[in-house]
Design a protein around this motif. Structure first.
Motif, mmCIF file in Angstrom:
data_model
loop_
_atom_site.group_PDB
_atom_site.id
_atom_site.type_symbol
_atom_site.label_atom_id
_atom_site.label_comp_id
_atom_site.label_asym_id
_atom_site.label_seq_id
_atom_site.Cartn_x
_atom_site.Cartn_y
_atom_site.Cartn_z
ATOM 1 N N UNK A 27 0.851 -1.191 0.000
ATOM 2 C CA UNK A 27 0.000 0.000 0.000
ATOM 3 C C UNK A 27 0.886 1.241 0.000
ATOM 4 N N UNK A 73 3.347 7.381 2.888
ATOM 5 C CA UNK A 73 3.599 6.168 3.670
ATOM 6 C C UNK A 73 3.511 4.973 2.732
ATOM 7 N N UNK A 129 3.541 0.960 2.978
ATOM 8 C CA UNK A 129 3.403 -0.070 4.004
ATOM 9 C C UNK A 129 3.215 -1.422 3.363
ATOM 10 N N UNK A 130 3.716 -2.460 3.987
ATOM 11 C CA UNK A 130 3.352 -3.804 3.565
ATOM 12 C C UNK A 130 3.245 -4.724 4.766
ATOM 13 N N UNK A 134 5.384 -3.522 8.159
ATOM 14 C CA UNK A 134 6.556 -2.651 8.132
ATOM 15 C C UNK A 134 6.232 -1.507 7.182
ATOM 16 N N UNK A 135 6.772 -0.343 7.484
ATOM 17 C CA UNK A 135 6.372 0.833 6.717
ATOM 18 C C UNK A 135 7.520 1.806 6.595
#
Lengths: 301, 301
Positions: free
Chosen positions: A24, A37, A39-40, A87-88
């Protein structure tokens, strides 16, 4: 910057998302400045998977469907800050370039005739030479990355330097990724290849298939994939060398990647001196690329 | 079967995992019978992503690294059984076929010369004809799937049937997937193509690029990727037609997929009557495939 800063992120819109990779990218603001941001979700944590569906790892479970031997479930999975769920990366302040990089990019199939190459592609390639590929010349000149060279053939016509791609950690075989940069500076891409370049292409193939197993004894020649990009991301001719375990996604897909063996086989079919110059070449182009924006988007379909 | 059954799963080993897709397949036992669990993390839940990094959605956050504008974090993400963290399928009792299907498969690069084709590939292809492709003939005969036909050209030499692949839900453009099955029954694969088949290949290209936008007006011709597999999964000649948004993974990679446009361009270079029969064809083969097990694994490298 304290932890509280990211709590101040205010959401504006989704830039891109990939449900398959659980990825994302979102755009927002922190203190009136653009913030992105990325993120996954985290991968399954290898040491604990043996406990999958035990109550301590998977506290809640629901059976959602059953058909014969197939049973579908959803469940929650234990997490804490040492075993996080996501995590991001926060980019802040973010520039327009950052925002564009993570924005979903529509793609187009281009049928580049020899005429369109001359009109559109060649002027674009010319604009991408000089300082933009100085980093390649630094490698070929031995002024940078000298210690990373895996193999070098100094012949000015058929020689090349083989070195790890920056994407590779030099350890994990499933992401094994080398790059062969040719010594000669007159070849920009697949389009420039003709039958006179067969000795160069065959030398890259045979040398890479010989040298890599010498240096990585667990890799055999029939586990290597050698390919070329068209369009490439830089216009100094180079060949990608990856392990068959490596999942290259778009970079390995037809419409972008050309198997070196197949390029050689095609040139071998051609009359002496002929090459890709006379061919229509079909490929996928992102609408955010310079070649689309400054070039093909202006062509009437 | 009650929910408690899956709690009885005892772990044996990981069959395969894909950290990029957050995918996992494991083998174990339930009540002395083999069981396979296939699990993956869920994608980000679209309606809630606007709250990412707000305390209710992301209760714990840690900053792990910072470099200039780039800040890396890990975090936990809220889940409950209505918004689960994983989805999973249990296959129980599982057969050897199920286990093999989800086992990691090593792959090899094959350089199939015309001689190896005659010796190894052709006998294998011959064993795959007849009843194994009866389902294709049922479509061509109009005895099955008639209502799914998108377009039909009845010419015995250049005609084909275009219909959705079973992988496609017929709605989501990002997984748009059609298949063109040729009427003639004498073409098994890429290997059989020669210059006499150019009218057939060009007809598939031009008809698909014309008909699909008529039936799906949001799809334009330059958003379609037409390609052929070699080796294909069944030996009746067919062309895959997907949207550029579709991420085909291995099925779209060089070493398996051949762009129809490029196949046409190659044949157009060849002398009248020539084709792929005389060429060495390079491709990736899984070690679990019949062609590897019964064929190429026996060839001295």
């Amino acid at each position: 910057m304290d932890l509280e800063t990211i709590r101040k992120f205010t959401f504006q819109r989704i830039l891109s998302e990939d449900p398959k990779n659980k990825f994302l990218a979102i755009l927002g603001e922190i203190q009136d400045q653009p913030a992105v941001i990325i993120a996954e979700k985290t991968a399954f944590d290898n040491p604990t998977v043996s406990e999958l569906f035990q109550p301590n790892l998977t506290p809640d479970v629901t059976l959602t469907e059953r058909n014969d031997v197939y049973h579908s479930y959803t469940a929650t999975i234990a997490q804490d800050i040492a075993k996080p769920g996501i995590k991001a990366t926060l980019i802040w302040p973010a520039t327009q370039t950052h925002i564009r990089k993570y924005s979903k990019q529509a793609r187009r199939m281009i049928r580049e005739t020899p005429e369109l190459y001359q009109q559109i592609t060649l002027p674009y390639i010319t604009s991408q030479l000089g300082p933009r590929i100085q980093w390649v010349y630094n490698i070929l000149n031995h002024t940078a990355e000298t210690d990373r060279i895996v193999y070098e053939d100094t012949d000015p016509n058929t020689g090349f330097i083989l070195l790890p791609d920056l994407k590779w950690d030099r350890v994990t075989l499933s992401s094994f990724y080398l790059m062969a940069l040719v010594n000669r500076r007159d070849l920009h891409s697949l389009h420039d290849l003709n039958t006179t370049h067969l000795p160069l292409l065959k030398n890259i193939r045979s040398s890479a298939l010989r040298e890599i197993p010498l240096q990585w004894p667990t890799v055999s020649p029939d586990q290597l994939r050698l390919y070329i990009h068209y369009q490439p991301s830089y216009y100094h001719f180079h060949v990608h060398v990856t392990h068959l375990e490596y999942e290259g996604g778009d970079g390995m897909a037809v419409g972008r990647a050309w198997l070196l063996d197949d390029v050689i086989a095609q040139l071998e079919e051609m009359a002496e001196g002929r090459g890709f110059e006379g061919r229509t070449i079909t490929y996928v182009l992102g609408e955010e690329s310079g070649l689309w924006k400054e070039g093909f988007s202006n062509v009437k379909g």
